[in-house]
Design an enzyme around this catalytic site. Structure first.
Site, mmCIF file in Angstrom:
data_model
loop_
_atom_site.group_PDB
_atom_site.id
_atom_site.type_symbol
_atom_site.label_atom_id
_atom_site.label_comp_id
_atom_site.label_asym_id
_atom_site.label_seq_id
_atom_site.Cartn_x
_atom_site.Cartn_y
_atom_site.Cartn_z
ATOM 1 N N CYS A 65 0.836 -1.209 0.000
ATOM 2 C CA CYS A 65 0.000 0.000 0.000
ATOM 3 C C CYS A 65 0.868 1.254 0.000
ATOM 4 O O CYS A 65 0.575 2.226 -0.698
ATOM 5 C CB CYS A 65 -0.916 0.013 1.223
ATOM 6 S SG CYS A 65 -2.048 -1.389 1.288
ATOM 7 N N ASP A 66 1.934 1.219 0.762
ATOM 8 C CA ASP A 66 2.891 2.319 0.821
ATOM 9 C C ASP A 66 3.477 2.539 -0.578
ATOM 10 O O ASP A 66 3.464 3.661 -1.093
ATOM 11 C CB ASP A 66 3.989 1.952 1.827
ATOM 12 C CG ASP A 66 5.096 2.989 1.923
ATOM 13 O OD1 ASP A 66 5.202 3.611 2.984
ATOM 14 O OD2 ASP A 66 5.865 3.151 0.960
#
Length: 172
Positions: A65-66
């Site tokens: 997600c980062d």
């Protein structure tokens, strides 16, 4: 009761249930209400007239997600004024703000689906078992018609960044 879809996605190989309909190219984009902070909500109408790249992540505090959010932040800088890049997760708004500040994210608008799960249910990405939104990408044109959809089959995989960006570029 909302539609449930099984057999379409996994989390680390384990089957999960997605709540809501499967959105397809050509569909009118469903409306939604998500929080930009604890008190204020926004909806699809708040981005009227813009091409919208919606990047959905389960939580900004995970590696994929980062990376996904950082990648779309880089791309957003190149896409121009008529494009808005939204990252939607179930993270609390202040956690999103803290993460963005630490990561130097300044082009992507982070929005939280924590309160009502309105986005997750409308776009068929709410994971019933853990109440997070499944990793997915939606590109919606200025007239709110869906032009690109990617539902990830495995939550820990990366989306096709290039295909999503090309779908946006074809609209501007």
């Amino acid at each position: 009761m909302a539609q449930e879809r099984t057999g379409v996605a996994t989390l680390k190989g384990n089957p999960i249930t997605l709540v809501g309909p499967e959105i397809k190219v050509g569909d009118k984009a469903p409306d939604f209400k998500v929080n930009k902070d604890l008190m204020n909500q926004v909806s699809l109408a708040d981005f009227a007239g813009k091409v919208k790249l919606i990047s959905v992540v389960p939580s900004l505090d995970t590696g994929v997600c980062d990376a996904q959010t950082r990648r779309f932040n880089e791309e957003a800088a190149k896409l121009g004024e008529n494009v808005v890049v939204l990252t939607i997760s179930v993270d609390l708004p202040f956690a999103q703000s803290r993460w963005c500040g630490a990561a130097g994210i300044d082009k992507v608008i982070t929005l939280s689906d924590y309160k009502t799960k309105s986005f997750g249910e409308a776009y068929g990405v709410l994971i019933k078992e853990i109440q997070l939104d499944m990793r997915s990408i939606f590109v919606i044109d200025a007239n709110d018609t869906v032009q690109y959809v990617e539902y990830l089959g495995e939550m820990t995989n990366h989306p096709n960044y290039e295909a999503a960006v090309e779908a946006v570029k074809a609209l501007v």
